[in-house]
Write an enzyme that holds these catalytic residues in place. Sequence first.
Site, PDB file in Angstrom:
ATOM      1  N   THR A 185       0.787  -1.265   0.059  1.00 30.94           N
ATOM      2  CA  THR A 185      -0.052   0.077  -0.153  1.00 30.94           C
ATOM      3  C   THR A 185       0.751   1.272   0.137  1.00 30.94           C
ATOM      4  OG1 THR A 185      -1.902  -1.014   1.034  1.00 30.94           O
ATOM      5  CG2 THR A 185      -1.546   1.158   1.045  1.00 30.94           C
ATOM      6  N   GLY A 224       2.409  -2.720   8.281  1.00 29.71           N
ATOM      7  CA  GLY A 224       2.525  -3.318   9.383  1.00 29.71           C
ATOM      8  C   GLY A 224       3.662  -3.737  10.019  1.00 29.71           C
ATOM      9  N   GLU A 464      -6.867  -5.220   3.002  1.00 31.11           N
ATOM     10  CA  GLU A 464      -6.862  -6.329   2.192  1.00 31.11           C
ATOM     11  C   GLU A 464      -8.030  -5.872   1.037  1.00 31.11           C
ATOM     12  OE1 GLU A 464      -4.859  -8.742   1.535  1.00 31.11           O
ATOM     13  OE2 GLU A 464      -3.633  -7.987   3.067  1.00 31.11           O
TER      14      GLU A 464
END
Length: 670
Positions: A185, A224, A464
Amino acid sequence: MEQAFKRTQILTNHLLQSSPSSQTLSSNACLSYSPPELSENYAFDIKDMRKLIDRHNLEERDWLFGLMKQSKLFNPKVRGGKVFVSPDYNQSMEQQQEMTLKRIEYLLEKGAFKGWLTEKGEDIEMRKFAGFEVCSIYDHSLFTKLGVHFFLWGGAIQFFGTKHHHDKWLRDTENYSIKGCFAMTELGHGSNVRGLETVTTYDSNTGEFVINTPCESAQKYWIGGAANHATHTVVFSQLHINGTNQGVHAFIVQIRDADGNICPNIRIVDCGHKIGLNGVDNGRIWFDNVRVPRENLLNSVADVSPDGKYLSSIENPDQRFAAFMAPLTVGRVNIAISSVYQSKVALATSIRYALTRWAFSLKQNEPEVLLLDYPSHQRRLFPLVAKTYAMSFAANYLKMLYVKRTPQSNKIIHIVSSSFKATFTWNNMQILQECREACGGQGLKTENRVGQLKGEYDVQSTFEGDNLILMQQVSKALFAEYMAAQKRNKVFKGLGLEHMNKPCPVIPLQLTSTTLRCSQFQMDALCLRERDLLNRFVADVSKCKAKGESNEQAFMMCYELAQDLGKAFSDRAIFQTFVDAETILPAGSLKDVLGTLRSLYALICIEDVSFLQYGYLSVDNGANVRREITKLCTELRPHALALVSSFGIPDAFLGPIAFNWIEANAWSSV
């Protein structure tokens, strides 16, 4: 008017503690807690029901629950004479992130992740799913950080890489000596992976790839694990070879050294405080001419030779991109499954509370009424229980579809996982909100879990894959199936669309209780909606294309039908898994209760506004459906405790209000 007056009088008497004959105030006896187990009966074996809905690895799940309960790292607290475990959300973001890491290291030491990346086969895949489900029940941050490391970083090595990548990276990933993250992303691009702006070129003089963040919108975002702990990442980037853009590819990049220092030419900063998931160190990453060896290209789909030639057995760039992205469905599979377990936590907590919390008396000097004995409370919670059971069966189907995957089934997995991920996460947020309200003010307390879970799991609607976009992808896939069947002049096969080959179902003019509870009628109604909406969608898209619109423009203009069709597909597919689970059971109380739940789930789907909007139900039949839902809720009332106890969630992982909420709030607990 007379009934309204009586209700007003009862409420007035309750508030004033007065009687019609006397204004003398008298003290009430103090409330006392009585465990629902003393008054509620189990008509079926809850262990058998748990086996049916959890399906696999029950012993491993209970072992992992036990590991968490016995360690102080999981923040045990005594409330009302019972021990509860949940993260301390009063900690700072930095403290929460360090605690997540310590919990992972503890579970690693206990062997919780053994074989997750180095063993193969259905057994290890299902054990991994079970482990993730248990971790999600404790904490979304723990689940997410593990998911990024094992499923995204580790999965990228497994599926995008080849043998030399597996040999070099997988064992160190499994034992956590390498901590991985997944840099896809960007600030400017999320769902549109093809639009990523990070650029990688190849230097044939040194045999290295050079990775760059050319503009601010190309910075990697929400990565993350990147902010503090990750040592390596998989970077998704446009690959430019000899001036030609070959599309998005994946590269292994080290971002920290062994001492935790950020590597040269890389900049990383934390994304900041969030409405949930503050135990995950989400980071932003910039790359400034970062060089990595040629071998760090994950090359299962395409490669670059030492002298700089682009090599791939798949010449079509669209097909190459599809093959490249296919393995990423596991992320959606995991998110869908985990959301079901949050619904279980919320429902188990709120229904247990409603079985011990009293409110108002219907007549003066009579005891107050249990919350769950009010028809309105049953109507707000029992349809959600039915929905959660339906999602459990669908989640089991999705897991088996994934672990038995073949290259030929990748498209089906993509469609089903997209549909279920959107539906399950939307359902979960609805369930969490309704349960929060059903718990009243107690639902606001963080320690009671339900309210906190809303902030923690809100993100699942967009990561997602944005749910709206996923549903549009489902509808596009159904459109393609329709057009292919028409072009080949063959029957529909796969995705449960075989019903399109049969005569169109007809809904009776007058729906009786018997008809409404018939599984064949329920399936016919759901198939009728899906069939009609698919026909409408194809017709409308075709009209737009006939006017000269492009495929994408035509789909975009028909987005409302696309959303309705995606929901119709999902509801029918989920219902089919419920019917399949019920069918294999022998006659008995377990099957009887499941039949009631199945009918309730089907009817709340049929209650959807689309059945009136598109004319599948008359107004009168719509009213019949609503009345039948109320009856089904009443019939499920005696089974309330058994249904949520069958979720198999240990007491320690629920909120204190699920048990002795009076003692949990006593002065002695302050």
